[in-house]
Design a protein around this motif. Structure first.
Motif, PDB file in Angstrom:
ATOM      1  N   ASP A 157       0.861  -1.179   0.000  1.00 11.04           N
ATOM      2  CA  ASP A 157       0.000   0.000   0.000  1.00 11.04           C
ATOM      3  C   ASP A 157       0.897   1.228   0.000  1.00 11.04           C
ATOM      4  N   PHE A 158       0.321   2.393  -0.311  1.00 13.09           N
ATOM      5  CA  PHE A 158       1.077   3.633  -0.291  1.00 13.09           C
ATOM      6  C   PHE A 158       1.684   3.870   1.086  1.00 13.09           C
ATOM      7  N   THR A 159       2.867   4.447   1.121  1.00  7.74           N
ATOM      8  CA  THR A 159       3.528   4.738   2.391  1.00  7.74           C
ATOM      9  C   THR A 159       3.127   6.102   2.945  1.00  7.74           C
ATOM     10  N   HIS A 160       2.441   6.924   2.121  1.00  6.59           N
ATOM     11  CA  HIS A 160       1.973   8.216   2.618  1.00  6.59           C
ATOM     12  C   HIS A 160       0.538   8.079   3.136  1.00  6.59           C
ATOM     13  N   LYS A 161      -0.113   9.193   3.447  1.00  7.65           N
ATOM     14  CA  LYS A 161      -1.403   9.165   4.143  1.00  7.65           C
ATOM     15  C   LYS A 161      -2.534   8.567   3.306  1.00  7.65           C
ATOM     16  N   LEU A 162      -2.466   8.689   1.974  1.00  8.87           N
ATOM     17  CA  LEU A 162      -3.507   8.124   1.126  1.00  8.87           C
ATOM     18  C   LEU A 162      -3.417   6.594   1.129  1.00  8.87           C
ATOM     19  N   ALA A 163      -4.468   5.942   1.585  1.00 11.95           N
ATOM     20  CA  ALA A 163      -4.480   4.475   1.654  1.00 11.95           C
ATOM     21  C   ALA A 163      -5.105   3.906   0.387  1.00 11.95           C
ATOM     22  N   PHE A 164      -4.333   3.199  -0.404  1.00 19.19           N
ATOM     23  CA  PHE A 164      -4.850   2.600  -1.638  1.00 19.19           C
ATOM     24  C   PHE A 164      -5.866   1.511  -1.300  1.00 19.19           C
ATOM     25  N   ALA A 165      -5.651   0.804  -0.197  1.00 14.30           N
ATOM     26  CA  ALA A 165      -6.569  -0.257   0.214  1.00 14.30           C
ATOM     27  C   ALA A 165      -7.670   0.261   1.139  1.00 14.30           C
ATOM     28  N   GLY A 166      -7.716   1.573   1.370  1.00 10.10           N
ATOM     29  CA  GLY A 166      -8.733   2.124   2.248  1.00 10.10           C
ATOM     30  C   GLY A 166      -8.628   1.556   3.650  1.00 10.10           C
ATOM     31  N   TYR A 301     -16.200  -3.879  -1.138  1.00  9.29           N
ATOM     32  CA  TYR A 301     -15.741  -2.625  -0.535  1.00  9.29           C
ATOM     33  C   TYR A 301     -14.815  -1.862  -1.489  1.00  9.29           C
ATOM     34  N   LEU A 302     -13.843  -2.552  -2.090  1.00  7.09           N
ATOM     35  CA  LEU A 302     -12.872  -1.885  -2.967  1.00  7.09           C
ATOM     36  C   LEU A 302     -13.545  -1.292  -4.204  1.00  7.09           C
ATOM     37  N   ALA A 303     -14.520  -2.011  -4.775  1.00 10.54           N
ATOM     38  CA  ALA A 303     -15.241  -1.485  -5.944  1.00 10.54           C
ATOM     39  C   ALA A 303     -15.975  -0.199  -5.573  1.00 10.54           C
ATOM     40  N   SER A 304     -16.614  -0.198  -4.410  1.00 10.32           N
ATOM     41  CA  SER A 304     -17.328   0.992  -3.941  1.00 10.32           C
ATOM     42  C   SER A 304     -16.360   2.118  -3.604  1.00 10.32           C
ATOM     43  N   TYR A 305     -15.257   1.773  -2.943  1.00  6.21           N
ATOM     44  CA  TYR A 305     -14.243   2.739  -2.500  1.00  6.21           C
ATOM     45  C   TYR A 305     -13.629   3.487  -3.687  1.00  6.21           C
ATOM     46  N   PHE A 306     -13.237   2.746  -4.724  1.00  6.28           N
ATOM     47  CA  PHE A 306     -12.617   3.366  -5.898  1.00  6.28           C
ATOM     48  C   PHE A 306     -13.633   4.157  -6.726  1.00  6.28           C
ATOM     49  N   SER A 307     -14.862   3.646  -6.789  1.00  9.77           N
ATOM     50  CA  SER A 307     -15.902   4.347  -7.550  1.00  9.77           C
ATOM     51  C   SER A 307     -16.247   5.693  -6.912  1.00  9.77           C
ATOM     52  N   LYS A 308     -16.346   5.710  -5.574  1.00  9.16           N
ATOM     53  CA  LYS A 308     -16.665   6.949  -4.862  1.00  9.16           C
ATOM     54  C   LYS A 308     -15.568   7.991  -5.037  1.00  9.16           C
ATOM     55  N   LYS A 309     -14.328   7.536  -5.178  1.00 12.81           N
ATOM     56  CA  LYS A 309     -13.212   8.458  -5.392  1.00 12.81           C
ATOM     57  C   LYS A 309     -13.122   8.932  -6.851  1.00 12.81           C
ATOM     58  N   GLY A 310     -13.912   8.308  -7.718  1.00 11.19           N
ATOM     59  CA  GLY A 310     -13.865   8.679  -9.128  1.00 11.19           C
ATOM     60  C   GLY A 310     -12.720   8.052  -9.880  1.00 11.19           C
ATOM     61  N   TRP A 311     -12.084   7.024  -9.301  1.00  6.92           N
ATOM     62  CA  TRP A 311     -10.953   6.367  -9.953  1.00  6.92           C
ATOM     63  C   TRP A 311     -11.416   5.294 -10.941  1.00  6.92           C
ATOM     64  N   THR A 312     -12.590   4.662 -10.671  1.00  4.02           N
ATOM     65  CA  THR A 312     -13.117   3.600 -11.533  1.00  4.02           C
ATOM     66  C   THR A 312     -14.640   3.723 -11.592  1.00  4.02           C
ATOM     67  N   ILE A 331     -14.877   8.975 -15.337  1.00  3.08           N
ATOM     68  CA  ILE A 331     -13.903   8.692 -14.280  1.00  3.08           C
ATOM     69  C   ILE A 331     -12.591   9.439 -14.533  1.00  3.08           C
ATOM     70  N   LYS A 332     -11.847   9.694 -13.451  1.00  2.00           N
ATOM     71  CA  LYS A 332     -10.600  10.458 -13.567  1.00  2.00           C
ATOM     72  C   LYS A 332      -9.346   9.592 -13.505  1.00  2.00           C
ATOM     73  N   GLY A 333      -9.472   8.314 -13.148  1.00  2.00           N
ATOM     74  CA  GLY A 333      -8.307   7.435 -13.140  1.00  2.00           C
ATOM     75  C   GLY A 333      -7.653   7.301 -11.778  1.00  2.00           C
ATOM     76  N   PHE A 334      -6.531   6.570 -11.749  1.00  2.00           N
ATOM     77  CA  PHE A 334      -5.861   6.210 -10.508  1.00  2.00           C
ATOM     78  C   PHE A 334      -4.845   7.261 -10.049  1.00  2.00           C
ATOM     79  N   PRO A 335      -4.471   7.238  -8.768  1.00  2.00           N
ATOM     80  CA  PRO A 335      -3.411   8.132  -8.269  1.00  2.00           C
ATOM     81  C   PRO A 335      -2.026   7.664  -8.703  1.00  2.00           C
ATOM     82  N   THR A 336      -1.010   8.433  -8.340  1.00  2.00           N
ATOM     83  CA  THR A 336       0.369   8.126  -8.736  1.00  2.00           C
ATOM     84  C   THR A 336       0.833   6.813  -8.121  1.00  2.00           C
TER      85      THR A 336
END
Length: 351
Positions: A157-166, A301-312, A331-336
């Motif tokens: 998962d990301f090492t910064h505050k943004l959690a890719f796995a929520g 959960y992941l499908a809902s999580y990414f959809s709410k963020k506008g990534w998928t 959709i706007k796509g994934f983070p870095t």
């Protein structure tokens, strides 16, 4: 001088655990180690296809059974707990025997509970340190007993505050095990040169019978596609299809190179919301339409999580129609993407 040997032990539960271990194994070789692979079933097939030159061991299969009806899935899995405990015991015996034969310098286990060895550094790889579902407290208690049997826990998962796995990767500190977020693990790398988009990709994975259930739904739906479609089935069972549509290409079982070539030339991909697949889509910056496996809280959960963020974009399996894919326009796509520092990670095996 003999290279330090690292045993990579992988759970055969869909292909996600195996695919995310591919970059780990490749990095071990690059850093001067000798990886050895241990798994069973399709996971072992995938790893040996990608690393035919490496030594491998076939472990006893867990033989997990699933229900066709999602409502019964938790009950069916719960009834197999004692069977799993038996297989964990057999894993421990097999892995200890491998250690005695190979004189290992370390073990990395991707969700295979019986791989912990107290005499050498033992790593448990998981993105789910917080298990969701109706039996969450009990499931988390049991999972943490497994995690604490290892000396290290790596979370992709990301090492910064943004959690890719929520909230799946949320965890508390533990004195018994060193916990570290290592960055995302993907078998794929973005091409620095522009790639022509040619088709729509479908990437199937996960346990049966739900993998086949979705395959049937999608094979009926692709007749409405105006673009060519490439289907990567993730199965070694022959597809029973009277007539293959002219705009459909079928690949039963793809190597890392094939997956890379198919996905990077896709307008978008239709897939399950398995964590390893999501890391691959992030690595390539793909647009993805997600259909979570029914009855699996993590994927839902992941499908809902990414959809709410506008990534998928996403929907349930029973609600899917080809027209749903129009949602991808918004959709706007994934983070870095953040790659792990493998040299620092593997330093625990050189002590």
């Amino acid at each position: 001088m003999q290279k330090p040997k690292i045993l990579v032990v992988v759970l055969n539960w869909g292909l996600g655990h195996a695919s995310r271990c591919i970059p780990l194994i490749a990095a071990l070789e690059q850093q001067g180690f000798e990886p050895i692979v241990a798994s069973d079933g399709l996971a072992l097939t995938l790893l040996t296809k990608n690393f035919p030159h490496l030594k491998s061991y076939r472990l006893q299969a867990y033989e997990i059974r699933y229900s066709r009806k999602p409502v019964f899935l938790k009950a069916v899995l719960a009834l197999q707990v004692f069977s799993w405990l038996k297989h964990i015991y057999f894993d421990k015996k097999q892995i200890l025997a491998i250690h005695k034969k190979e004189k290992l310098s370390g073990v990395i286990s991707d969700n295979r509970p019986g791989a912990a060895l107290s005499c050498i550094p033992s790593v448990y790889l998981t993105h789910q340190t917080n298990i969701l579902g109706a039996w969450q407290p009990i499931a988390n208690m049991l999972h943490w007993r497994i995690i604490r049997a290892h000396s290290h826990c790596w979370i992709p998962d990301f090492t910064h505050k943004l959690a890719f796995a929520g909230k799946l990767s949320q965890h508390t500190t533990s004195k018994q095990v060193k916990i570290k977020k290592i960055g995302l693990l993907s078998q794929l790398k973005a091409d620095t040169h522009p790639v022509t988009k040619k088709h729509i990709s479908i990437l199937l994975s996960g346990p049966e019978p739900q993998r086949s259930e979705l395959e049937v739904i999608l094979l009926k739906a692709i007749e409405f596609s105006e673009l060519p479609v490439v289907l990567i089935r993730g199965s070694d069972k022959k597809l029973k299809l009277d007539k293959v549509p002219s705009h459909l290409e079928i690949i039963d079982f793809a190597t890392r190179t094939q997956v890379q070539q198919v996905l990077e030339s896709s307008h978008f991909v239709i897939a399950r919301s398995g964590y390893s697949s999501l890391m691959d889509f992030c690595a390539l910056g793909l647009k993805a339409f997600l259909i979570p496996t029914p009855g699996q809280p993590e994927q839902e959960y992941l499908a809902s999580y990414f959809s709410k963020k506008g990534w998928t974009a996403s929907c349930t399996q029973e609600a899917f129609t080809w027209r749903k894919l129009e949602e991808l326009k918004n959709i706007k796509g994934f983070p870095t993407f953040e790659a792990p520092d493998f040299k620092a990670l593997f330093s625990i095996f050189r002590a």
